[in-house]
Structures are given as C-alpha cells and as structure tokens.
Design a protein around this motif. Structure first.
Motif, PDB file in Angstrom:
ATOM      1  N   HIS A  18       0.831  -1.202   0.000  1.00 17.63           N
ATOM      2  CA  HIS A  18       0.000   0.000   0.000  1.00 17.63           C
ATOM      3  C   HIS A  18       0.868   1.255   0.000  1.00 17.63           C
ATOM      4  O   HIS A  18       0.608   2.204  -0.753  1.00 17.63           O
ATOM      5  N   ASP A  19       1.885   1.292   0.869  1.00 19.20           N
ATOM      6  CA  ASP A  19       2.764   2.458   0.912  1.00 19.20           C
ATOM      7  C   ASP A  19       3.525   2.621  -0.393  1.00 19.20           C
ATOM      8  O   ASP A  19       3.784   3.748  -0.840  1.00 19.20           O
ATOM      9  N   GLY A  20       3.870   1.493  -1.017  1.00 17.93           N
ATOM     10  CA  GLY A  20       4.572   1.549  -2.289  1.00 17.93           C
ATOM     11  C   GLY A  20       3.731   2.126  -3.404  1.00 17.93           C
ATOM     12  O   GLY A  20       4.269   2.684  -4.372  1.00 17.93           O
ATOM     13  N   VAL A  21       2.409   2.027  -3.302  1.00 14.77           N
ATOM     14  CA  VAL A  21       1.506   2.636  -4.281  1.00 14.77           C
ATOM     15  C   VAL A  21       1.293   4.111  -3.955  1.00 14.77           C
ATOM     16  O   VAL A  21       1.263   4.964  -4.850  1.00 14.77           O
ATOM     17  N   ARG A  22       1.156   4.425  -2.690  1.00 21.72           N
ATOM     18  CA  ARG A  22       0.863   5.812  -2.291  1.00 21.72           C
ATOM     19  C   ARG A  22       1.993   6.763  -2.668  1.00 21.72           C
ATOM     20  O   ARG A  22       1.745   7.907  -3.073  1.00 21.72           O
ATOM     21  N   ASP A  23       3.226   6.306  -2.549  1.00 27.07           N
ATOM     22  CA  ASP A  23       4.367   7.192  -2.811  1.00 27.07           C
ATOM     23  C   ASP A  23       4.417   7.671  -4.259  1.00 27.07           C
ATOM     24  O   ASP A  23       4.448   8.887  -4.499  1.00 27.07           O
ATOM     25  N   PRO A  24       4.399   6.789  -5.276  1.00 29.20           N
ATOM     26  CA  PRO A  24       4.437   7.303  -6.652  1.00 29.20           C
ATOM     27  C   PRO A  24       3.183   8.083  -7.023  1.00 29.20           C
ATOM     28  O   PRO A  24       3.249   9.022  -7.822  1.00 29.20           O
ATOM     29  N   LEU A  38      -4.142   6.315 -17.931  1.00 29.64           N
ATOM     30  CA  LEU A  38      -3.412   5.517 -16.959  1.00 29.64           C
ATOM     31  C   LEU A  38      -3.426   4.074 -17.437  1.00 29.64           C
ATOM     32  O   LEU A  38      -4.490   3.466 -17.584  1.00 29.64           O
ATOM     33  N   VAL A  39      -2.244   3.521 -17.717  1.00 29.53           N
ATOM     34  CA  VAL A  39      -2.115   2.144 -18.201  1.00 29.53           C
ATOM     35  C   VAL A  39      -1.444   1.306 -17.116  1.00 29.53           C
ATOM     36  O   VAL A  39      -0.312   1.587 -16.717  1.00 29.53           O
ATOM     37  N   HIS A  40      -2.142   0.285 -16.657  1.00 33.64           N
ATOM     38  CA  HIS A  40      -1.604  -0.622 -15.653  1.00 33.64           C
ATOM     39  C   HIS A  40      -0.995  -1.827 -16.359  1.00 33.64           C
ATOM     40  O   HIS A  40      -1.697  -2.752 -16.766  1.00 33.64           O
ATOM     41  N   SER A  41       0.313  -1.823 -16.494  1.00 34.43           N
ATOM     42  CA  SER A  41       1.002  -2.914 -17.186  1.00 34.43           C
ATOM     43  C   SER A  41       1.886  -3.727 -16.249  1.00 34.43           C
ATOM     44  O   SER A  41       2.392  -4.785 -16.635  1.00 34.43           O
ATOM     45  N   THR A  42       2.081  -3.258 -15.027  1.00 37.31           N
ATOM     46  CA  THR A  42       2.947  -3.969 -14.093  1.00 37.31           C
ATOM     47  C   THR A  42       2.293  -5.270 -13.640  1.00 37.31           C
ATOM     48  O   THR A  42       1.110  -5.294 -13.298  1.00 37.31           O
ATOM     49  N   GLY A  43       3.068  -6.351 -13.633  1.00 33.70           N
ATOM     50  CA  GLY A  43       2.542  -7.637 -13.189  1.00 33.70           C
ATOM     51  C   GLY A  43       3.649  -8.531 -12.687  1.00 33.70           C
ATOM     52  O   GLY A  43       4.826  -8.328 -13.003  1.00 33.70           O
ATOM     53  N   VAL A  44       3.285  -9.497 -11.863  1.00 33.19           N
ATOM     54  CA  VAL A  44       4.229 -10.513 -11.415  1.00 33.19           C
ATOM     55  C   VAL A  44       3.644 -11.883 -11.726  1.00 33.19           C
ATOM     56  O   VAL A  44       2.422 -12.039 -11.829  1.00 33.19           O
ATOM     57  N   PHE A  45       4.511 -12.847 -11.866  1.00 31.72           N
ATOM     58  CA  PHE A  45       4.067 -14.216 -12.114  1.00 31.72           C
ATOM     59  C   PHE A  45       4.762 -15.107 -11.103  1.00 31.72           C
ATOM     60  O   PHE A  45       5.965 -15.367 -11.213  1.00 31.72           O
ATOM     61  N   THR A  46       4.020 -15.552 -10.114  1.00 28.30           N
ATOM     62  CA  THR A  46       4.583 -16.434  -9.106  1.00 28.30           C
ATOM     63  C   THR A  46       3.497 -17.362  -8.592  1.00 28.30           C
ATOM     64  O   THR A  46       2.369 -16.930  -8.357  1.00 28.30           O
ATOM     65  N   SER A  47       3.832 -18.615  -8.442  1.00 25.25           N
ATOM     66  CA  SER A  47       2.878 -19.593  -7.921  1.00 25.25           C
ATOM     67  C   SER A  47       3.214 -19.999  -6.492  1.00 25.25           C
ATOM     68  O   SER A  47       2.537 -20.844  -5.905  1.00 25.25           O
ATOM     69  N   GLN A  48       4.244 -19.417  -5.929  1.00 22.02           N
ATOM     70  CA  GLN A  48       4.698 -19.785  -4.601  1.00 22.02           C
ATOM     71  C   GLN A  48       3.907 -19.058  -3.521  1.00 22.02           C
ATOM     72  O   GLN A  48       3.371 -17.969  -3.744  1.00 22.02           O
ATOM     73  N   GLU A  49       3.846 -19.650  -2.346  1.00 23.65           N
ATOM     74  CA  GLU A  49       3.192 -19.023  -1.204  1.00 23.65           C
ATOM     75  C   GLU A  49       4.137 -18.006  -0.571  1.00 23.65           C
ATOM     76  O   GLU A  49       5.225 -18.347  -0.106  1.00 23.65           O
ATOM     77  N   SER A  50       3.734 -16.746  -0.594  1.00 21.64           N
ATOM     78  CA  SER A  50       4.508 -15.674   0.023  1.00 21.64           C
ATOM     79  C   SER A  50       3.561 -14.540   0.347  1.00 21.64           C
ATOM     80  O   SER A  50       2.423 -14.513  -0.149  1.00 21.64           O
ATOM     81  N   ARG A  51       4.004 -13.610   1.167  1.00 22.49           N
ATOM     82  CA  ARG A  51       3.154 -12.520   1.605  1.00 22.49           C
ATOM     83  C   ARG A  51       3.910 -11.201   1.559  1.00 22.49           C
ATOM     84  O   ARG A  51       5.114 -11.146   1.830  1.00 22.49           O
ATOM     85  N   THR A  52       3.189 -10.128   1.236  1.00 17.78           N
ATOM     86  CA  THR A  52       3.778  -8.796   1.248  1.00 17.78           C
ATOM     87  C   THR A  52       3.768  -8.256   2.673  1.00 17.78           C
ATOM     88  O   THR A  52       3.271  -8.896   3.606  1.00 17.78           O
ATOM     89  N   ALA A  53       4.282  -7.053   2.843  1.00 19.54           N
ATOM     90  CA  ALA A  53       4.278  -6.414   4.159  1.00 19.54           C
ATOM     91  C   ALA A  53       2.867  -6.189   4.668  1.00 19.54           C
ATOM     92  O   ALA A  53       2.650  -6.043   5.873  1.00 19.54           O
ATOM     93  N   LEU A  65      -4.828  -5.452  -6.964  1.00 18.97           N
ATOM     94  CA  LEU A  65      -5.124  -4.437  -5.954  1.00 18.97           C
ATOM     95  C   LEU A  65      -4.379  -3.135  -6.194  1.00 18.97           C
ATOM     96  O   LEU A  65      -4.933  -2.048  -5.983  1.00 18.97           O
ATOM     97  N   SER A  66      -3.120  -3.195  -6.628  1.00 15.35           N
ATOM     98  CA  SER A  66      -2.370  -1.963  -6.882  1.00 15.35           C
ATOM     99  C   SER A  66      -3.024  -1.137  -7.986  1.00 15.35           C
ATOM    100  O   SER A  66      -2.937   0.094  -7.988  1.00 15.35           O
ATOM    101  N   ARG A  67      -3.708  -1.804  -8.891  1.00 14.27           N
ATOM    102  CA  ARG A  67      -4.369  -1.096  -9.997  1.00 14.27           C
ATOM    103  C   ARG A  67      -5.578  -0.317  -9.486  1.00 14.27           C
ATOM    104  O   ARG A  67      -5.779   0.854  -9.834  1.00 14.27           O
ATOM    105  N   TYR A  68      -6.387  -1.001  -8.676  1.00 15.69           N
ATOM    106  CA  TYR A  68      -7.501  -0.301  -8.034  1.00 15.69           C
ATOM    107  C   TYR A  68      -6.978   0.874  -7.216  1.00 15.69           C
ATOM    108  O   TYR A  68      -7.472   2.002  -7.333  1.00 15.69           O
TER     109      TYR A  68
END
Length: 227
Positions: A18-24, A38-53, A65-68
């Motif tokens: 969330h903070d990473g979106v608010r700053d830019p 506004l073009v949302h082209s950023t994406g990641v591809f991962t199938s592993q279990e992990s969590r953000t901050a 969610l970052s697009r919304y």
C-alpha cells in the motif's frame, strides 16, 4: 520538438504494498494536475506461497489491488482530462467467465490454479465500477498476450528454461502486446467498459457487464487500501 528527457520521466516504485503505491501516486500528483491516460502494465508471475508487508499474496497485490489503489489515488488528476482512460493489462480471461471470489482477499494458502482467474477477473469488475462511478471516464481490460518480457525471472528454473526454449513460438513482441493498449488510449471510437482478448485485433472486443459481485469486490478493495 523536445528531447526524450522533456517527453518522459521515470519513477521507481514497489507496487506490491500500500505504501509503495501511495508514494508514486503522490509524486505524480505533485508534478501533474492532469492525467489523460493511466495504463496498468505492471505484473508478477509467481505460484509460490509468500506474503507482502500488508499480509497479501504478491500476485493479488500487484496484478489487481495496486491497480484499483493507484487509480483511486490518481482520480483527481484523471478527472481533469477531457476523456480520461484507464487500461488494465491482464492474461486472457474473458469477462463472461464465472469464478469464485469467496477466498478474497486472503487467498490463503495461495493456490495459483484456483486463484489466478478471480484475481484477473477483478480487473474487469474494477473497470465496470470506474465507468459507473466516474462519468466520462473510459475503462478497459486488455489481454496482453504472452509478451516477451522477464516476468518469469522469480519462477522455478524449469519454467524459465521452458520459456527460453519455447519463447520464439509462444511469446509475442512487446509491440504486438501493446497494440490494443496504445489504440485504446489514443482513440475515442469505442464504448466503455470493454475487454480486448486478441492482442492483434482492436475491432474484436467484448463488453464488460456490471453485476452484484462488483460492489462487494470494490468495498473489499476500499477496506484494504483506504482509497
């Protein structure tokens, strides 16, 4: 004609939090009163279990969610444009596909096979919501196809190796993947919201319909981001 430096600028950002979106978003608003597209082209591809901050899976956090979140924060500048456009690039998931959103937003444990489709379809619901709530704003979702990028860089070695071998057959050029995105931002002869499923055919598009799930997803997105 100005130099490239006069025409473009680069802002580094981590859109997985969330903070990473608010700053830019704030940096853009500080420098620009109006945003035409506004073009949302950023994406990641991962199938592993992990969590953000923020405790979310990065595939969900970045690919939807970052697009919304970023769109909501930039709405003041988008509203200053004559016909603001918001385009979200996704995988090939038609808006007619039904899916189960009951695991949103925790998606725990993350199951790529099950959770990929609802995450991608959330972009369609966001586009429908934007056109309902923001008069004059045009929103769309574009299947970018299999673009030749480095999106598999954090995936298992065998996936990266397979992509390297099959790349010439499977992947489109960046120019092909961007074709419909560019036309959607530059042309005003399309009704909104729409989905482009074929990266090469601008005239082939599908209307996105608003349904009862949309508001629940937007309420959840608002609760998560505060935007």
């Amino acid at each position: 004609m100005g130099t490239d430096a006069d025409r473009a600028s680069f802002l580094a950002a981590d859109l997985s939090t969330h903070d990473g979106v608010r700053d830019p978003a704030q940096r853009v608003l500080d420098e620009h009163d109006r945003v035409d597209a506004l073009v949302h082209s950023t994406g990641v591809f991962t199938s592993q279990e992990s969590r953000t901050a923020d405790g979310l899976h990065p595939f969900f956090a970045v690919n939807y969610l970052s697009r919304y979140h970023l769109t909501q924060l930039l709405l003041p500048a988008l509203r200053q444009a004559g016909r603001p456009v918001v385009v979200m690039m996704t995988a090939a998931v038609p808006p007619s596909d039904d899916t189960d959103f009951t695991r949103f937003p925790e998606l725990a444990p993350f199951d790529f096979g099950h959770d990929r489709k609802p995450i991608q379809l959330a972009n369609h619901h966001c586009a429908a919501h934007l056109t309902r709530t923001e008069p004059g704003l045009a929103a769309a979702v574009v299947n970018a196809g299999a673009a030749k990028t480095d999106i598999l860089r954090i995936d298992p070695w065998y996936m990266r190796a397979g992509a390297k071998v099959l790349g010439p057959v499977l992947f489109d050029s960046v120019e092909t993947s961007a074709h419909n995105v560019v036309d959607a931002t530059r042309r005003d002869d399309w009704q909104t919201p729409l989905y482009w499923g074929n990266p090469r055919q601008f005239e082939q598009r599908t209307p996105i319909a608003l349904n009862t799930t949309t508001q629940r997803l937007m309420d959840t997105s608002h609760t998560l981001t505060g935007a």
